[in-house]
Structures are given as C-alpha cells and as structure tokens.
Design a protein around this motif. Structure first.
Motif, PDB file in Angstrom:
ATOM      1  N   GLY A  78      55.146 -48.287  68.005  1.00  0.00           N
ATOM      2  CA  GLY A  78      54.260 -47.140  68.963  1.00  0.00           C
ATOM      3  C   GLY A  78      55.343 -46.206  69.283  1.00  0.00           C
ATOM      4  N   VAL A  79      55.104 -45.001  69.144  1.00  0.00           N
ATOM      5  CA  VAL A  79      56.186 -44.117  69.622  1.00  0.00           C
ATOM      6  C   VAL A  79      55.872 -43.898  71.022  1.00  0.00           C
ATOM      7  N   PRO A  80      56.783 -43.518  71.791  1.00  0.00           N
ATOM      8  CA  PRO A  80      58.284 -43.359  71.561  1.00  0.00           C
ATOM      9  C   PRO A  80      58.860 -44.545  71.749  1.00  0.00           C
ATOM     10  N   GLU A  81      59.911 -44.885  70.880  1.00  0.00           N
ATOM     11  CA  GLU A  81      60.745 -46.143  71.055  1.00  0.00           C
ATOM     12  C   GLU A  81      62.301 -45.620  71.166  1.00  0.00           C
ATOM     13  N   THR A  82      62.954 -46.501  71.822  1.00  0.00           N
ATOM     14  CA  THR A  82      64.350 -46.015  71.888  1.00  0.00           C
ATOM     15  C   THR A  82      65.431 -47.129  71.716  1.00  0.00           C
ATOM     16  N   PHE A  83      66.261 -47.097  70.883  1.00  0.00           N
ATOM     17  CA  PHE A  83      67.263 -48.133  70.755  1.00  0.00           C
ATOM     18  C   PHE A  83      68.641 -47.519  70.807  1.00  0.00           C
ATOM     19  N   VAL A  84      69.443 -48.856  71.273  1.00  0.00           N
ATOM     20  CA  VAL A  84      70.705 -48.583  71.695  1.00  0.00           C
ATOM     21  C   VAL A  84      71.450 -49.188  70.304  1.00  0.00           C
ATOM     22  N   VAL A  85      72.252 -48.386  69.676  1.00  0.00           N
ATOM     23  CA  VAL A  85      73.066 -48.958  68.512  1.00  0.00           C
ATOM     24  C   VAL A  85      74.445 -48.912  68.590  1.00  0.00           C
ATOM     25  N   ASP A  86      75.357 -49.818  68.550  1.00  0.00           N
ATOM     26  CA  ASP A  86      76.511 -49.789  68.779  1.00  0.00           C
ATOM     27  C   ASP A  86      77.566 -49.380  67.750  1.00  0.00           C
ATOM     28  N   GLY A  87      78.796 -49.137  68.106  1.00  0.00           N
ATOM     29  CA  GLY A  87      79.650 -48.558  66.862  1.00  0.00           C
ATOM     30  C   GLY A  87      79.684 -49.326  65.722  1.00  0.00           C
ATOM     31  N   GLN A  88      79.373 -50.594  65.588  1.00  0.00           N
ATOM     32  CA  GLN A  88      79.357 -51.254  64.258  1.00  0.00           C
ATOM     33  C   GLN A  88      77.877 -51.152  63.403  1.00  0.00           C
TER      34      GLN A  88
END
Lengths: 197, 165
Positions: free
Chosen positions: A153-163
């Motif tokens: 379902g939009v919207p979705e928000t992710f946090v992605v780390d530097g790896q």
C-alpha cells in the motif's frame, strides 16, 4: 442433605477464571494493534536487487542540479537513505509530501523514491506542482520492484543503511510523530553506528 | 395444436438448460480471462495456490478472490513463476520472502504457531478430561467418607441428645 461448606472449595475451581482472565488480557492487547500495519519481512535484509530507470521529466530537487537519476540497489552504499514509495494517484502521498520537502530543504539526509505503478508524465507533473524532495527516482511502472520490496500500500517509507540493508519501514503516510519519534531517531542512530531503535 | 406441443416442450428444455448452466457456473471470480494460463493443469495449480495467498490490501480475501490491483499483479506474477517451472513451495517461498508468513492464509506449523494450531484441540481435550472425571465420580456415587474421628463422634452424640425427639 449436605450443604457444601467452605472446606469443599479447592483452588482448582479458580482455574477457569484465571484462564479466562489471561485470554481476555491477551485479546485486549491484540485489539490495540493495527491490523493494517504488517511487520516487514525484509527488515534486516539487504534491499532486493533492482535497477529502475529515471523518471522522465522529473524536476530538480533541493541540492541537486541537472536531471534526477534512476534508482538501483548499488545507490544505497555509503550513506543512510530514506526511501519513499509514492505515486501521483495516491491521495495520502500528498499528506506526507510536505514532511519530505522540509526534510530535503533543511537536512542533508538523502531522500530517494520509487514511483510505484504511475504514468511518468503524471508523476513528473505531480512533482512539478508540489515540489521534488527526491535526489533519485526509480520509475516502477509495472510495480514489480514494489512487490520485491514487499510494498502492499502506498505510501511506504523505508530507512536503508549505508550497507544497503533495510532497517525500518513505515506503512501509510508519514506523520509528524512518526518522523520525530521513529524515522529521524533511526537515521541518527544508524549514522552513529548504532542500531535503528 | 399439434405444432405447439413440441414447441412448448422445447421452451421448457431451454429454460431448464439455462437454469442448469447458471447453477454450474458458480460465483463470479476475480480472475480475469486474460490472466489464465493456456495449460489447464498449470492453471489449476495457479488457482489452488492463489486461493491460499492473502491479499495484503483487503486482508481477509485471498488473491484469487480479490479485485485489488496488487492481488491482480500477484496472480499474474504467480502464474509467471509457475510457467517458468517453479514448484508450489517455491512460489510460496517467493511470496513469504517479500510479505512474510502473513501472506499465507494457512500459517505454517512451527514452534511459534503450535499454540494456534494445537491450542483448540488441547483446550477441548482438557475440557473432555474434566467432564469425564466429573461424571465418573458421580456414577461411582458418593465415596464413603472416612470414619468419624473420636472427637466428631462425641460432638454428634451431644447434638443428637440436644435435639428434641
């Protein structure tokens, strides 16, 4: 005739009551949960392998001159990023949009986007009208990359780390509280080499 | 008159045929004709599989039942996987990797779900045991109580004497 005196009471008689109370408390907590918010199966895993083309006609973002590039799995290496899945047909996306604009204008946190099942011309027009906070935009016209990301379902928000590991997911429009209490602390922690929460 | 009799019979037959066809057709399906696979055996597997995958948008429907856009995308994707030679388990895994166990309408049996799978049976067994014990004790009648102690005998005697006859 014998009337049962107090001596005929045994603790076992309380068992049904105790079991009932335990189940009731369990369900009471269950009722507080939002069944629409599913835990992501991808937390702690690397982002899916993908490479999306840029969104044609996307306007420039704060701090980015020239055309906005597309988005691929390799782009997450080296710094913590915020990934927003949005579409011009998605009403709630407009609700969270000012938060991303403000974040892009006031912080160096890279915000990138997956434009989910959208017509490029509609998405570009939407960004021209409301502003573009995204340094990179991957055009996911058929929604296949969205499915790989477990988007439902939009919207979705992710946090992605530097790896390139997915560390946090927010489903639904980002609110002021979610930004302040979950997303920003997570990014801050990851930048300092700590865990997301 | 002779001509109308077979005519009427024909009309009846047509009505009955229509009724039988309507009954056989079953409920309307979300699967669109264009999504179906040409191979009927593969299509049957696709139908069975999609009936046990949850639509994440409308959570109490399977993707086989749902008209949601995501359900349609997943149905098409599932058929592509099957056509590419995936086994049923590989397709299920493909889905759970992305959406977690929640996407399976039938949760897998593993230690975290033992309570879910075996809890009801355990509760029923416990109840049956309790009921059985209760009735067995009743059928056995009141078990003779322990003989009265000397003190109780004495108390009984005083009570008997105090009672007016």
């Amino acid at each position: 005739m014998s009337t049962p005196g107090p001596s005929s009471f045994r603790p076992i008689f309380l068992l049904p009551l105790v079991v009932f109370a335990a189940v009731a408390v369990y369900f009471l907590f269950g009722l507080q949960l939002d069944s629409r918010k599913l835990p992501s199966a991808l937390i702690g895993l690397p982002t899916p392998a993908f490479a999306l083309p840029p969104l044609a006609g996307a306007p420039p973002a704060p701090g980015v001159s020239g055309t906005i590039p597309g988005l691929a799995a390799e782009d997450f290496k080296g710094q913590v990023s915020l990934v927003n899945v949005f579409a011009s047909w998605c009403g709630p996306c407009l609700v969270e949009h000012p938060f991303f604009m403000r974040l892009a204008e006031t912080t160096p946190i890279p915000i990138v986007a997956i434009n989910y099942k959208d017509k490029p011309e509609n998405a570009a027009a939407w960004l021209r009208r409301f502003g573009n906070p995204y340094r990179r935009i991957g055009a996911d016209e058929d929604g296949r990359v969205g499915i790989d990301w477990g988007v439902y379902g939009v919207p979705e928000t992710f946090v992605v780390d530097g790896q390139g590991t997915i560390r946090f997911k927010h489903v639904g429009p980002v609110t002021e509280a979610a930004m302040r209490d979950d997303i920003l602390p997570c990014i801050e922690n990851l930048r300092n080499g700590r865990d997301c929460s | 008159m002779a001509a109308t009799a077979p005519n009427r019979r024909g009309r009846w037959r047509a009505a009955l045929t229509a009724l039988a066809l309507a009954a056989a057709a079953g409920p309307a399906l979300a699967v669109e004709p264009g999504e179906r696979l040409a191979d009927p055996a593969l299509e049957a597997r696709a139908r069975d599989l999609s009936a046990e995958l949850r639509c994440l948008v409308c959570q109490n429907q399977s993707i086989d039942d749902s008209n949601a856009a995501l359900a349609r995308d997943l149905r098409v994707l599932l058929r592509e996987r099957l056509a590419a030679g995936d086994s049923d388990d590989q397709v299920r895994q493909f889905m759970t990797v992305r959406y977690g166990d929640f996407v399976l309408l039938r949760p897998p049996v593993r230690p975290e779900t033992y309570l879910l799978w075996f809890g009801p049976a355990a509760a029923a067994a416990l109840g049956a045991f309790g009921i059985l014990r209760f009735f067995r004790r009743r059928r056995g009648g009141i078990t003779p109580a322990a003989p009265l102690s000397a003190e109780e005998k004495k108390r009984l005697e005083t009570l008997m004497e105090a009672t007016p006859r």
